[in-house]
Design a protein around this motif. Structure first.
Motif, PDB file in Angstrom:
ATOM      1  N   ASP A  92      41.906  20.323  47.892  1.00 15.42           N
ATOM      2  CA  ASP A  92      43.027  21.251  47.724  1.00 15.42           C
ATOM      3  C   ASP A  92      42.488  22.673  47.628  1.00 15.42           C
ATOM      4  OD1 ASP A  92      45.251  22.740  47.093  1.00 15.42           O
ATOM      5  OD2 ASP A  92      45.667  21.725  45.185  1.00 15.42           O
ATOM      6  N   PRO A  93      42.319  23.358  48.765  1.00 18.24           N
ATOM      7  CA  PRO A  93      41.787  24.721  48.746  1.00 18.24           C
ATOM      8  C   PRO A  93      42.662  25.702  47.965  1.00 18.24           C
ATOM      9  CG  PRO A  93      41.753  23.831  50.976  1.00 18.24           C
ATOM     10  CD  PRO A  93      42.543  22.869  50.125  1.00 18.24           C
ATOM     11  N   GLY A  94      43.892  25.330  47.661  1.00 17.68           N
ATOM     12  CA  GLY A  94      44.798  26.183  46.913  1.00 17.68           C
ATOM     13  C   GLY A  94      44.779  25.927  45.415  1.00 17.68           C
ATOM     14  N   HIS A  95      43.801  25.195  44.913  1.00 18.26           N
ATOM     15  CA  HIS A  95      43.701  24.847  43.489  1.00 18.26           C
ATOM     16  C   HIS A  95      43.038  26.006  42.737  1.00 18.26           C
ATOM     17  CE1 HIS A  95      43.157  22.525  39.878  1.00 18.26           C
ATOM     18  NE2 HIS A  95      43.502  21.386  40.453  1.00 18.26           N
ATOM     19  N   ALA A  96      43.854  26.969  42.329  1.00 16.95           N
ATOM     20  CA  ALA A  96      43.340  28.197  41.710  1.00 16.95           C
ATOM     21  C   ALA A  96      42.525  27.915  40.449  1.00 16.95           C
ATOM     22  CB  ALA A  96      44.489  29.154  41.401  1.00 16.95           C
ATOM     23  N   GLU A  97      42.981  26.981  39.629  1.00 20.66           N
ATOM     24  CA  GLU A  97      42.254  26.671  38.390  1.00 20.66           C
ATOM     25  C   GLU A  97      40.869  26.113  38.690  1.00 20.66           C
ATOM     26  OE1 GLU A  97      42.819  27.162  35.083  1.00 20.66           O
ATOM     27  OE2 GLU A  97      44.529  28.367  35.692  1.00 20.66           O
ATOM     28  N   ALA A  98      40.755  25.335  39.766  1.00 22.30           N
ATOM     29  CA  ALA A  98      39.444  24.798  40.130  1.00 22.30           C
ATOM     30  C   ALA A  98      38.508  25.920  40.566  1.00 22.30           C
ATOM     31  CB  ALA A  98      39.590  23.744  41.224  1.00 22.30           C
ATOM     32  N   TRP A  99      39.018  26.859  41.357  1.00 25.91           N
ATOM     33  CA  TRP A  99      38.202  28.000  41.768  1.00 25.91           C
ATOM     34  C   TRP A  99      37.773  28.814  40.544  1.00 25.91           C
ATOM     35  CZ3 TRP A  99      35.814  28.162  46.133  1.00 25.91           C
ATOM     36  CH2 TRP A  99      36.372  27.584  47.273  1.00 25.91           C
ATOM     37  N   PHE A 100      38.701  29.023  39.603  1.00 25.07           N
ATOM     38  CA  PHE A 100      38.399  29.793  38.395  1.00 25.07           C
ATOM     39  C   PHE A 100      37.302  29.113  37.578  1.00 25.07           C
ATOM     40  CE2 PHE A 100      39.314  30.669  33.862  1.00 25.07           C
ATOM     41  CZ  PHE A 100      39.045  32.026  33.859  1.00 25.07           C
ATOM     42  N   LEU A 101      37.446  27.813  37.349  1.00 22.34           N
ATOM     43  CA  LEU A 101      36.444  27.086  36.573  1.00 22.34           C
ATOM     44  C   LEU A 101      35.099  27.082  37.305  1.00 22.34           C
ATOM     45  CD1 LEU A 101      35.753  25.491  34.049  1.00 22.34           C
ATOM     46  CD2 LEU A 101      36.553  23.427  35.215  1.00 22.34           C
ATOM     47  N   CYS A 102      35.142  26.994  38.624  1.00 20.69           N
ATOM     48  CA  CYS A 102      33.907  27.047  39.401  1.00 20.69           C
ATOM     49  C   CYS A 102      33.214  28.398  39.198  1.00 20.69           C
ATOM     50  CB  CYS A 102      34.203  26.794  40.878  1.00 20.69           C
ATOM     51  SG  CYS A 102      32.737  26.392  41.834  1.00 20.69           S
ATOM     52  N   GLY A 103      33.996  29.472  39.170  1.00 16.76           N
ATOM     53  CA  GLY A 103      33.425  30.787  38.875  1.00 16.76           C
ATOM     54  C   GLY A 103      32.770  30.816  37.509  1.00 16.76           C
ATOM     55  N   ASN A 104      33.416  30.212  36.522  1.00 10.55           N
ATOM     56  CA  ASN A 104      32.852  30.170  35.172  1.00 10.55           C
ATOM     57  C   ASN A 104      31.546  29.375  35.146  1.00 10.55           C
ATOM     58  OD1 ASN A 104      35.056  31.628  34.344  1.00 10.55           O
ATOM     59  ND2 ASN A 104      36.078  29.908  33.355  1.00 10.55           N
ATOM     60  N   CYS A 105      31.504  28.275  35.900  1.00  4.06           N
ATOM     61  CA  CYS A 105      30.269  27.472  35.957  1.00  4.06           C
ATOM     62  C   CYS A 105      29.136  28.271  36.581  1.00  4.06           C
ATOM     63  CB  CYS A 105      30.503  26.196  36.762  1.00  4.06           C
ATOM     64  SG  CYS A 105      31.548  24.971  35.963  1.00  4.06           S
ATOM     65  N   TRP A 106      29.415  28.915  37.723  1.00  3.90           N
ATOM     66  CA  TRP A 106      28.379  29.717  38.374  1.00  3.90           C
ATOM     67  C   TRP A 106      27.915  30.844  37.459  1.00  3.90           C
ATOM     68  CZ3 TRP A 106      25.499  27.832  41.849  1.00  3.90           C
ATOM     69  CH2 TRP A 106      25.995  27.011  42.863  1.00  3.90           C
ATOM     70  N   TYR A 107      28.865  31.443  36.724  1.00  3.78           N
ATOM     71  CA  TYR A 107      28.489  32.510  35.800  1.00  3.78           C
ATOM     72  C   TYR A 107      27.515  31.969  34.745  1.00  3.78           C
ATOM     73  CZ  TYR A 107      28.532  36.351  32.587  1.00  3.78           C
ATOM     74  OH  TYR A 107      28.114  37.387  31.783  1.00  3.78           O
ATOM     75  N   GLN A 108      27.835  30.817  34.185  1.00  8.69           N
ATOM     76  CA  GLN A 108      26.955  30.219  33.168  1.00  8.69           C
ATOM     77  C   GLN A 108      25.573  29.905  33.722  1.00  8.69           C
ATOM     78  OE1 GLN A 108      27.475  29.937  29.918  1.00  8.69           O
ATOM     79  NE2 GLN A 108      29.497  30.845  30.134  1.00  8.69           N
ATOM     80  N   GLU A 109      25.497  29.645  35.012  1.00  6.30           N
ATOM     81  CA  GLU A 109      24.214  29.381  35.672  1.00  6.30           C
ATOM     82  C   GLU A 109      23.478  30.670  36.034  1.00  6.30           C
ATOM     83  OE1 GLU A 109      22.551  26.345  36.707  1.00  6.30           O
ATOM     84  OE2 GLU A 109      23.833  25.625  35.087  1.00  6.30           O
TER      85      GLU A 109
END
Length: 198
Positions: A92-109
């Motif tokens: 689901d490319p339109g899953h905004a919450e998934a994109w947001f959480l992915c950004g948070n994960c990359w930030y933590q890395e």
């Protein structure tokens, strides 16, 4: 829905600071949560096991992959969470919450460029998402892109002008750009809202 029941707290973010574990509703004044506590870890490991079962039963559910990633994120397992979020956004490319959480994960890395890419995807789907604008600003500032960070903080503040953390971070960017009078104004506003945030 799972929420942490206990937390590791300290008076400051310092590796040498005194820490203790307390129930979430009993975090003492002047202390801050640093991580989930041992009871919460057990709870989220159980939730993760359920989410793993859900993705095994229906691997085509973006929400199941998202929930699995959310549990992994809370357990500070960021790379496996990113893998799950890639599955969620692939379905689901339109899953905004998934994109947001992915950004948070990359930030933590520490991968700020990847975090910014994911926040950009989030904001393309939901432009009125102040937390995504704020996190985008933090990632941009960490890359010393202060003007771009200020623009992101401006979007966050246009949607909610009374967030001390956003005002404080915008003030830091202004100071880094040599705009000291403007920075002081932001710091004063932040202090007026929440002195502990500055």
């Amino acid at each position: 829905l799972y929420l942490p029941v206990d937390a590791v707290v300290a008076k400051e973010r310092d590796a040498r600071a005194e820490t203790k574990v307390v129930p979430v509703p009993e975090i003492p004044d002047g202390w801050m949560g640093l991580a989930i506590g041992p009871a919460s870890i057990v709870l989220f490991r159980e939730a993760l096991a359920r989410c793993e079962q859900a993705t095994a039963i229906d691997g085509r559910s973006p929400d199941a992959w998202f929930m699995r990633a959310a549990c992994l994120y809370i357990l500070s397992r960021f790379r496996p969470a990113i893998d799950c979020l890639a599955r969620a956004t692939g379905l689901d490319p339109g899953h905004a919450e998934a994109w947001f959480l992915c950004g948070n994960c990359w930030y933590q890395e520490g991968e700020y460029g990847e975090a910014i890419r994911c926040y950009t995807q989030t904001l393309g789907l939901e432009p009125r998402y102040p937390k995504a604008w704020y996190n985008m600003g933090v990632a941009l500032a960490d890359r010393e892109m202060y003007e771009e960070a200020l623009e992101a903080y401006g979007h966050a503040l246009s949607q909610n002008p009374d967030v001390a953390g956003v005002l404080s971070n915008a003030g830091i960017c202004l100071a880094r750009l040599g705009m000291f009078e403007e920075a002081l104004d932001y710091f004063d506003r932040a202090i007026g809202l929440d002195p502990k945030e500055v």
